[in-house]
Every structure is written in structure tokens, then in C-alpha cells.
Design a protein around this motif. Structure first.
Motif, short mmCIF file in Angstrom:
data_model
loop_
_atom_site.label_atom_id
_atom_site.label_comp_id
_atom_site.label_asym_id
_atom_site.label_seq_id
_atom_site.Cartn_x
_atom_site.Cartn_y
_atom_site.Cartn_z
N CYS A 39 0.69 -1.29 -0.02
CA CYS A 39 -0.12 -0.04 -0.07
C CYS A 39 1.06 1.31 0.05
O CYS A 39 0.74 2.01 0.90
CB CYS A 39 -1.00 -0.04 1.28
SG CYS A 39 -1.90 -1.36 1.55
N GLY A 45 0.85 3.83 -1.54
CA GLY A 45 0.08 5.29 -1.71
C GLY A 45 -0.85 5.60 -0.50
O GLY A 45 -1.46 6.90 -0.50
N ASP A 46 -0.76 4.88 0.47
CA ASP A 46 -1.62 5.30 1.83
C ASP A 46 -0.86 6.17 2.45
O ASP A 46 0.50 6.54 2.42
CB ASP A 46 -1.94 3.98 2.68
CG ASP A 46 -2.91 2.83 2.09
OD1 ASP A 46 -3.43 3.20 0.78
OD2 ASP A 46 -3.20 1.95 2.64
N ASP A 47 -1.84 7.10 3.28
CA ASP A 47 -1.00 8.08 4.10
C ASP A 47 -0.57 7.42 5.32
O ASP A 47 -1.25 7.38 6.56
CB ASP A 47 -2.06 9.16 4.37
CG ASP A 47 -1.53 10.28 5.19
OD1 ASP A 47 -0.35 10.36 4.99
OD2 ASP A 47 -2.36 11.06 5.85
N HIS A 48 0.55 6.78 5.51
CA HIS A 48 1.24 6.35 6.45
C HIS A 48 1.58 7.12 7.56
O HIS A 48 2.24 8.05 7.30
CB HIS A 48 2.30 5.22 6.06
CG HIS A 48 1.92 4.28 5.22
ND1 HIS A 48 1.06 3.05 5.41
CD2 HIS A 48 2.20 4.16 3.75
CE1 HIS A 48 0.76 2.21 4.41
NE2 HIS A 48 1.33 2.87 3.55
N ARG A 51 7.35 4.00 -3.49
CA ARG A 51 6.29 4.75 -4.33
C ARG A 51 7.04 4.92 -5.73
O ARG A 51 6.28 4.99 -6.78
CB ARG A 51 6.09 5.92 -3.39
CG ARG A 51 5.50 5.91 -2.27
CD ARG A 51 5.00 7.18 -1.37
NE ARG A 51 4.05 7.08 -0.61
CZ ARG A 51 3.58 7.84 0.18
NH1 ARG A 51 4.38 9.09 0.51
NH2 ARG A 51 2.67 7.81 1.16
N HIS A 53 -0.25 11.04 -7.94
CA HIS A 53 -1.25 10.81 -7.04
C HIS A 53 -1.72 9.42 -6.52
O HIS A 53 -2.16 8.99 -5.67
CB HIS A 53 -2.70 11.21 -7.68
CG HIS A 53 -2.81 12.77 -7.72
ND1 HIS A 53 -3.74 13.64 -8.44
CD2 HIS A 53 -1.59 13.58 -7.45
CE1 HIS A 53 -3.45 15.03 -8.47
NE2 HIS A 53 -2.35 14.87 -7.80
N TYR A 54 -1.39 8.32 -7.55
CA TYR A 54 -1.70 6.80 -7.16
C TYR A 54 -0.63 6.66 -5.93
O TYR A 54 -1.01 5.67 -5.18
CB TYR A 54 -1.25 6.18 -8.44
CG TYR A 54 -1.66 5.00 -8.27
CD1 TYR A 54 -2.96 4.29 -8.10
CD2 TYR A 54 -0.58 3.68 -8.19
CE1 TYR A 54 -3.09 2.82 -7.96
CE2 TYR A 54 -0.75 2.47 -8.09
CZ TYR A 54 -1.91 2.02 -7.84
OH TYR A 54 -2.22 0.61 -7.87
N GLY A 98 0.78 8.39 -3.91
CA GLY A 98 0.57 9.19 -2.58
C GLY A 98 1.27 10.68 -2.51
O GLY A 98 1.20 11.30 -1.52
N TYR A 99 1.67 11.09 -3.73
CA TYR A 99 1.92 12.55 -3.76
C TYR A 99 1.01 13.39 -4.11
O TYR A 99 0.27 13.12 -5.23
CB TYR A 99 3.15 12.62 -4.94
CG TYR A 99 4.55 12.22 -4.49
CD1 TYR A 99 5.52 12.91 -4.16
CD2 TYR A 99 4.81 10.86 -4.74
CE1 TYR A 99 6.85 12.52 -3.69
CE2 TYR A 99 6.14 10.44 -4.19
CZ TYR A 99 7.03 11.09 -3.74
OH TYR A 99 8.35 10.85 -3.50
N ARG A 100 0.92 14.41 -3.33
CA ARG A 100 -0.13 15.58 -3.54
C ARG A 100 0.07 16.39 -4.62
O ARG A 100 -0.81 17.05 -5.30
CB ARG A 100 -0.28 16.27 -2.20
CG ARG A 100 -0.93 15.38 -1.17
CD ARG A 100 -1.24 16.39 0.15
NE ARG A 100 -2.12 15.67 1.29
CZ ARG A 100 -1.37 15.10 2.34
NH1 ARG A 100 -0.05 15.12 2.24
NH2 ARG A 100 -2.02 14.43 3.06
#
Length: 321
Positions: free
Chosen positions: A233, A235-238, A274, A293-294, A296-298
């Protein structure tokens, strides 16, 4: 593809001639060192500046676009090398293995059961400095010689990774862009070489003396749960606290033990994962913004900067292929 820093194309034979004084061997991909290869095979385009700063002390500044995967092998039985990577990625293997990424460095000590091998993947631009100290080097100062001797007989790991501090990166980049010639350029090379040597010696001698937390089988099992979570995972916000709960550790213990197990921090490992996943998506035709984005980068600009530092090319170049 990355843009070559110059038009010169290096063959396997040229690289082997260039680095014969330091006892380095080049070979194709993962080939066996005894397997005959075509010497005129072209491996990379760019620039390599190698200078003997003093007898037995060699500094190489390389700025290359890798066209075909190859390996460099340190064949000297006793040496001390310091590598600073400004751009690209190398896979290093000796008695242990590690991935050296941009803005990272490593101190490598000879005398291990196996020689140090650096693998260069194709399709990237690699900009690096490598300082090699041979057994015959005369530093001219008793204290410097003592430090080298201490590094060579250090019982710790043969590969000691470290982060390239920003002020060092700026100084090292100056060597590639400087237009000075003659004595001024020679003084600059020697100054940067000694900076690299002092930093590498500090990491090789002092880092192993810092007590690392012991890793029990249960520790490794819990750390592997964290690594698998990050792998599956990316892309999750860990958060460190969430991952620490997964490992049944405190955040500070997780931070220390993850570093001991994987030779990098939790979030450095996540960042590399990532970028690895993003590269796969770009190769499948995703846009830069979609891939960013996929994983996790904004902001796509932050992703592009990190991607270029890791792979030596802009993600938009890969997306357009």
C-alpha cells in the motif's frame, strides 16, 4: 531517455583501460567475470574524469547515461572507497547488499570474502564521485594513515551507507560545473577528494561503534509486517505511530530497528517503493499526475523532483515513450 552529458561513448574495453590503475573490472550485466565478452560493446555515454590526487589516492567524477546494464568490480584485496551519488541509483553488493540512491553515500572497505560489485541499470543518468584509497597510498601524515588503517581493520560491516549532506552535495556539484583549469582545478579536486575521504572515514569508523538494537527473530517478523504493508500500500497516508502499532513497538524503537534491519529509514524505504511503483505505471501509459497521485504525492512537482533524483530522468520523458 536521459540526455548524455557529452557525446563520448564508452566501450567495455575503454572503461577497463581507464580503471586498470585502481584494479577495477567492468563486465556486462550479471555476467560471470570469467565469461568472455565483446570489448568494443558500448555501455554508456558521457564523461569520466579520473585523477590520481597523490600516489595511490584516486578520485573519479562520472556523469554518464547508461545505455546497457553493466557492473563494476573492485578487485583490489585491500582498499578503502567512498562513493557519493548525486543522481541515479546503484545496487551494491559485497558481504551484504544495498541500493544506493541519489543524495546518498557509502564507505566500502576491502578485505571482505567477496569483492565489491556495483550494478548500473540501463536508462538512467548517473552522476557520482568515487574516491579509492589503495593499500600503497602514502597520506604523508601519521594521523591520516592511522585512520585509514583503522578503517581497513574495522570488524563492522564492509558497506556503511550514509546520507549526503546538502552542503557536501553543493560542493561536489561544483566539481562537475567548474570551468577552472590547471593548478586551480587541481586544488579544487584535491580539496573535494579530501572532504569525501574525511566524511567516508568518519562513517566507516564511528558508525559501527554506535550500538544497534539487537534484532530477535520476533523483531524481524514484526519489521517484515511493516515492510509488507508499505510494499502493498505505497499510496496510503502512513504514519510512524500507525506502523509502530502494527509492529508492536514504540515509534522510536521501530525507527531504530527498521534502520538496523534494512539500512534505511522507514520513510526512505516508502519513498523508494512509491517511486518504483510510479515508474511501473508511467511505463504503462499513465500521466505524470496520475502516477504521482496513485503513489501518494499530493503535488506532481514534488514527485517529479524525487523521480529525477532517483532515476536520473524526468517522469514526463518516461510517460511520453
Amino acid at each position: 531517455m536521459a540526455v548524455a552529458p557529452s557525446s563520448h561513448s564508452f566501450t567495455l574495453a575503454e572503461l577497463n583501460r581507464l580503471d586498470r590503475p585502481v584494479g577495477m573490472l567492468y563486465r556486462l550485466g550479471d555476467s560471470d567475470p570469467e565469461t568472455p565478452v565483446v570489448d568494443e560493446f558500448h555501455l554508456a555515454k558521457g564523461r569520466i574524469d579520473r585523477h590520481e590526487l597523490r600516489p595511490g589516492l584516486w578520485l573519479a567524477a562520472s556523469d554518464l547515461v547508461v545505455d546497457f546494464p553493466y557492473q563494476s568490480v573492485w578487485r583490489q584485496p585491500t582498499y578503502f572507497s567512498v562513493i557519493a551519488l548525486l543522481q541515479g541509483k546503484l545496487h551494491l553488493h559485497q558481504d551484504s547488499a544495498l541500493d544506493l540512491c541519489a543524495q546518498g553515500g557509502v564507505s566500502a572497505t576491502g578485505g571482505a570474502a567477496r569483492p565489491l560489485v556495483a550494478s548500473h541499470a540501463a536508462g538512467q543518468q548517473i552522476r557520482s564521485l568515487c574516491l579509492t584509497v589503495l593499500e600503497t597510498t602514502d597520506m604523508g601524515e601519521d594521523q591520516s594513515s592511522e585512520l585509514l588503517a583503522k578503517a581497513l581493520r574495522n570488524p563492522g560491516q564492509c558497506l556503511q551507507p550514509w546520507s549526503l549532506q546538502p552542503h557536501l552535495a553543493v560542493a561536489f556539484e561544483h566539481l562537475f560545473n567548474c570551468m577552472w583549469s590547471g593548478t586551480l582545478n587541481q586544488l579544487l579536486r584535491e580539496g573535494i577528494g579530501l572532504q569525501l575521504l574525511s566524511h567516508g572515514l568518519h562513517c566507516a569508523i564511528d558508525a559501527p561503534s554506535q550500538k544497534q538494537p539487537p534484532l530477535s527473530p520476533r523483531d524481524r517478523q514484526m519489521l517484515e509486517r511493516v515492510r509488507q504493508k508499505l510494499h502493498a500500500c505505497p499510496g496510503d497516508d502512513h504514519s510512524l505511530h500507525e506502523l509502530a502499532r502494527l509492529a508492536c513497538m514504540s515509534p522510536s524503537t521501530l525507527r531504530a530497528k527498521f534502520q538496523a534491519a534494512y539500512q534505511c529509514s522507514v520513510f526512505h524505504w516508502l519513498r523508494q517503493r512509491r517511486l518504483e511503483v510510479a515508474r511501473e505505471q508511467l511505463a504503462q501509459g499513465w500521466s505524470v499526475q496520475q502516477a504521482a497521485h496513485y503513489v501518494g504525492y499530493r503535488h506532481a512537482t514534488n514527485f517529479s523532483t524525487a523521480f529525477r533524483e532517483r532515476y536520473g530522468i524526468c517522469p514526463s520523458r518516461l510517460a511520453s515513450l
